[in-house]
Design a protein around this motif. Sequence first.
Motif, mmCIF file in Angstrom:
data_model
loop_
_atom_site.group_PDB
_atom_site.id
_atom_site.type_symbol
_atom_site.label_atom_id
_atom_site.label_comp_id
_atom_site.label_asym_id
_atom_site.label_seq_id
_atom_site.Cartn_x
_atom_site.Cartn_y
_atom_site.Cartn_z
ATOM 1 N N GLU A 160 9.147 -32.698 1.694
ATOM 2 C CA GLU A 160 10.236 -31.803 2.052
ATOM 3 C C GLU A 160 11.207 -32.506 2.997
ATOM 4 O O GLU A 160 10.807 -32.970 4.067
ATOM 5 C CB GLU A 160 9.672 -30.557 2.726
ATOM 6 C CG GLU A 160 10.731 -29.531 3.079
ATOM 7 C CD GLU A 160 10.122 -28.292 3.716
ATOM 8 O OE1 GLU A 160 10.723 -27.231 3.602
ATOM 9 O OE2 GLU A 160 9.035 -28.407 4.329
ATOM 10 N N PRO A 161 12.457 -32.638 2.602
ATOM 11 C CA PRO A 161 13.419 -33.309 3.485
ATOM 12 C C PRO A 161 13.695 -32.455 4.718
ATOM 13 O O PRO A 161 13.630 -31.223 4.673
ATOM 14 C CB PRO A 161 14.665 -33.438 2.610
ATOM 15 C CG PRO A 161 14.542 -32.332 1.629
ATOM 16 C CD PRO A 161 13.077 -32.157 1.368
ATOM 17 N N ARG A 162 14.018 -33.133 5.801
ATOM 18 C CA ARG A 162 14.328 -32.413 7.032
ATOM 19 C C ARG A 162 15.700 -31.773 6.904
ATOM 20 O O ARG A 162 16.674 -32.426 6.539
ATOM 21 C CB ARG A 162 14.301 -33.362 8.236
ATOM 22 C CG ARG A 162 14.573 -32.668 9.564
ATOM 23 C CD ARG A 162 14.456 -33.659 10.718
ATOM 24 N NE ARG A 162 14.704 -33.004 11.991
ATOM 25 C CZ ARG A 162 15.914 -32.851 12.526
ATOM 26 N NH1 ARG A 162 16.971 -33.325 11.887
ATOM 27 N NH2 ARG A 162 16.073 -32.240 13.696
ATOM 28 N N LEU A 163 15.749 -30.493 7.201
ATOM 29 C CA LEU A 163 17.010 -29.772 7.186
ATOM 30 C C LEU A 163 17.348 -29.424 8.631
ATOM 31 O O LEU A 163 16.612 -28.707 9.303
ATOM 32 C CB LEU A 163 16.885 -28.498 6.344
ATOM 33 C CG LEU A 163 18.148 -27.665 6.110
ATOM 34 C CD1 LEU A 163 19.241 -28.526 5.507
ATOM 35 C CD2 LEU A 163 17.841 -26.491 5.186
ATOM 36 N N ALA A 164 18.440 -29.972 9.119
ATOM 37 C CA ALA A 164 18.784 -29.812 10.532
ATOM 38 C C ALA A 164 18.959 -28.347 10.890
ATOM 39 O O ALA A 164 19.500 -27.562 10.096
ATOM 40 C CB ALA A 164 20.070 -30.578 10.836
ATOM 41 N N THR A 198 15.408 -26.113 -0.075
ATOM 42 C CA THR A 198 14.880 -25.631 1.197
ATOM 43 C C THR A 198 15.918 -24.716 1.807
ATOM 44 O O THR A 198 17.113 -25.020 1.777
ATOM 45 C CB THR A 198 14.592 -26.800 2.165
ATOM 46 O OG1 THR A 198 13.658 -27.688 1.564
ATOM 47 C CG2 THR A 198 14.021 -26.284 3.477
ATOM 48 N N VAL A 207 12.485 -22.128 8.458
ATOM 49 C CA VAL A 207 12.502 -22.242 6.996
ATOM 50 C C VAL A 207 11.886 -20.985 6.400
ATOM 51 O O VAL A 207 10.751 -20.635 6.709
ATOM 52 C CB VAL A 207 11.737 -23.497 6.541
ATOM 53 C CG1 VAL A 207 11.614 -23.513 5.010
ATOM 54 C CG2 VAL A 207 12.435 -24.756 7.028
ATOM 55 N N SER A 210 10.889 -22.709 0.479
ATOM 56 C CA SER A 210 11.001 -24.118 0.116
ATOM 57 C C SER A 210 10.191 -24.384 -1.139
ATOM 58 O O SER A 210 8.981 -24.154 -1.165
ATOM 59 C CB SER A 210 10.498 -25.019 1.250
ATOM 60 O OG SER A 210 10.462 -26.376 0.839
ATOM 61 N N TYR A 212 9.596 -27.302 -2.165
ATOM 62 C CA TYR A 212 8.767 -28.461 -1.829
ATOM 63 C C TYR A 212 7.380 -28.027 -1.387
ATOM 64 O O TYR A 212 6.377 -28.675 -1.706
ATOM 65 C CB TYR A 212 9.434 -29.288 -0.736
ATOM 66 C CG TYR A 212 10.631 -30.075 -1.198
ATOM 67 C CD1 TYR A 212 10.474 -31.308 -1.825
ATOM 68 C CD2 TYR A 212 11.922 -29.583 -1.026
ATOM 69 C CE1 TYR A 212 11.577 -32.034 -2.245
ATOM 70 C CE2 TYR A 212 13.026 -30.308 -1.446
ATOM 71 C CZ TYR A 212 12.838 -31.532 -2.064
ATOM 72 O OH TYR A 212 13.920 -32.247 -2.489
ATOM 73 N N ARG A 213 7.299 -26.954 -0.638
ATOM 74 C CA ARG A 213 6.013 -26.483 -0.132
ATOM 75 C C ARG A 213 5.131 -25.924 -1.244
ATOM 76 O O ARG A 213 3.922 -25.850 -1.100
ATOM 77 C CB ARG A 213 6.235 -25.442 0.973
ATOM 78 C CG ARG A 213 6.955 -26.043 2.180
ATOM 79 C CD ARG A 213 7.135 -25.068 3.312
ATOM 80 N NE ARG A 213 7.881 -25.709 4.409
ATOM 81 C CZ ARG A 213 8.129 -25.148 5.578
ATOM 82 N NH1 ARG A 213 7.700 -23.902 5.823
ATOM 83 N NH2 ARG A 213 8.815 -25.798 6.504
ATOM 84 N N ARG A 274 19.489 -26.726 1.489
ATOM 85 C CA ARG A 274 19.629 -28.054 0.886
ATOM 86 C C ARG A 274 19.185 -27.894 -0.560
ATOM 87 O O ARG A 274 18.043 -27.468 -0.841
ATOM 88 C CB ARG A 274 18.771 -29.100 1.587
ATOM 89 C CG ARG A 274 18.790 -30.446 0.843
ATOM 90 C CD ARG A 274 17.948 -31.490 1.509
ATOM 91 N NE ARG A 274 17.713 -32.603 0.605
ATOM 92 C CZ ARG A 274 17.859 -33.883 0.932
ATOM 93 N NH1 ARG A 274 18.276 -34.196 2.154
ATOM 94 N NH2 ARG A 274 17.610 -34.846 0.061
#
Length: 282
Positions: A160-164, A198, A207, A210, A212-213, A274
Motif C-alpha cells: 500500500e503506497p503512503r498517502l500523505a 486508497t 484510511v 484500501s 491494497y489491504r 490515490r
Amino acid sequence: MIRGLLPAAVVLLATAAGCGTPLPHVQGEFGALPVVDIPRIAAPDEPVVKVLSTGQGRTVARTDVAVVNVAIWTWRQNKPYLDTFRTKQPTSVKLGGGQVSKAWDTALVGKRAGSRILLIAPAKLGFGKDGIAPANVEPSDTLVLVFDLVGSYPAKRAFEPRLAPPAKEPPTTLSAAVLKRGLGPTARRGSTVVLHYTGLAWPDGAVFDSSYRRGAPNGFVLEPGAVPPGWLDALAGVPAGSTVLVSVPASLGKGFTATAGGLAVPPGAAVRYRLDLLDVAG
C-alpha cells in the motif's frame, strides 16, 4: 466482492462436449447482462464448463486475481440469484487459494480476458464439506453462472503506497493531479476500469478503505453512482498505467453513501484518494 458463494471443494469438471444434458441457452454479448434460458429438465450431475466466446486478452494463470462480471441463476427455480452487471462493479476472485470453489478456478484458469464462460455447478460439490449454501439457495440446488472475464492480474503482494495526510483545511473544490501517466488505453465514461486505490478522510487522515489491504484490485464501470464522487472526473481521459491523486470536497458527496456495488464513503466528509489505474477494459 462476492464472498462465500462457492467455498473450496475438490471437484472434477466435465467438458461441455462430454455432457449429455442439454445446456442452458445464453444470449447477449460480452459486457451485457446475459439472458439465460434453462431447460426444464434435470440438471447435470457433474460441473460443466463451456466457453461461449473467446477474448484476446491475457490468459489467466492459476495464481492470478481474476476480475469478472458474473451472473448467477438457480437451475431448479429457473430464476436469477445475483449479478454484478447491474451494480456495475465487477468482482475480484483470488484463484488457487480456496476463496471460491475449484469449479470457479477451472472455469477461469487458462481462459483469456474478454471471454464469456458458462459454468454449471451442482451445489453438492460447490458448498464445501459443511454443505452451507448462500441465502435463498438450497444445498440441493444447481447454480448456472455466466462469467465475463474482464482481466487477470498477478497475485503478487502489492504494498500500500503512503498517502500523505490531508492539509488542515478540507478542499472546497474537486482537484485531480496525475502523479504518473501511463501508456495504456484511455479511460472514458462508461469504461470498465481495474484499479488499486486508497482513500482517507478529513480531518484526521485515517484510511477508510484500501484495495491494497484486501490484496486484490477492483473493477468498476466509470459512470455516476457506480464509482464514488470525483472518480469519473478524475479518471476520464487518463490512460491505464497512471496514478491519480484526487481530493473531493464534502459538498460533492452530499447524499452519497455507497456505490451500488457497496463501496462506501464516509458521509459528510471530504476525502482524498490515490487511484492506481491498472487497466481499461472497454
